[in-house]
Design a protein around this motif. Structure first.
Motif, PDB file in Angstrom:
ATOM      1  N   GLU A 246      10.247 -36.056   8.462  1.00 28.37           N
ATOM      2  CA  GLU A 246      10.877 -35.076   9.325  1.00 28.37           C
ATOM      3  C   GLU A 246      11.099 -33.779   8.563  1.00 28.37           C
ATOM      4  OE1 GLU A 246      13.595 -37.345  12.489  1.00 28.37           O
ATOM      5  OE2 GLU A 246      14.361 -37.447  10.450  1.00 28.37           O
TER       6      GLU A 246
ATOM      7  N   TYR B  73       7.861 -37.251  14.632  1.00 29.80           N
ATOM      8  CA  TYR B  73       7.766 -36.910  13.229  1.00 29.80           C
ATOM      9  C   TYR B  73       6.864 -35.701  13.023  1.00 29.80           C
ATOM     10  CZ  TYR B  73      10.021 -41.392  12.788  1.00 29.80           C
ATOM     11  OH  TYR B  73      10.916 -42.425  12.914  1.00 29.80           O
ATOM     12  N   SER B  74       6.925 -35.098  11.848  1.00 29.62           N
ATOM     13  CA  SER B  74       6.195 -33.876  11.539  1.00 29.62           C
ATOM     14  C   SER B  74       4.698 -34.139  11.441  1.00 29.62           C
ATOM     15  CB  SER B  74       6.701 -33.288  10.227  1.00 29.62           C
ATOM     16  OG  SER B  74       8.051 -32.931  10.349  1.00 29.62           O
TER      17      SER B  74
END
Length: 133
Positions: A93, A73-74
């Protein structure tokens, strides 16, 4: 004779190269398929099924354990997972969008000249509540 098993595929070769480097640094034998095709023309990625990542069949379990340890994930500039402002989940994301006029023309120019777009707009999407920000 060694046998290899496909364990992942990626839309862009840059993603595949990062994962390949991580696996090789852990001693896992890796090879990629279709990376040259996609480097030549990124628009073919979906047509050929992306860049395919293969590992030695004897090392599949080890490779999958390494892949599962990588954050999907970001993250922000400090390496912390981004939090959704709507629901507070950390399953966020990043994606690109062409919803504004400038992004559309950049996409169209890239498509007509067979080059990469020179402008893209990035947004985030929460996997839990589908909130975009």
């Amino acid at each position: 004779m060694k046998k290899f098993t496909q364990i992942a595929n990626y839309q862009y070769s840059s993603e595949a190269y990062l994962i390949k480097g991580k696996l090789e640094s852990e001693g896992v034998e890796v090879f990629l398929q279709n990376e040259n095709t996609i480097n030549t023309d990124p628009l073919l990625s979906n047509a050929v099924g992306g860049v395919k990542l293969f590992v030695n069949s004897d090392e599949v379990i080890k490779a999958k354990q390494i892949l599962s340890s990588i954050i999907e994930y970001s993250v922000d500039d400090k390496g912390q997972l981004l939090t959704c402002p709507n629901c507070g989940a950390q399953k966020v994301e990043m994606f690109t969008t062409i919803k504004d006029l400038k992004s559309f023309f950049a996409f169209l120019y890239g498509l007509l000249t067979l080059s990469m777009p020179f402008y893209t707009k990035h947004k985030y999407k929460c996997e839990n509540c589908n909130f975009e920000f």
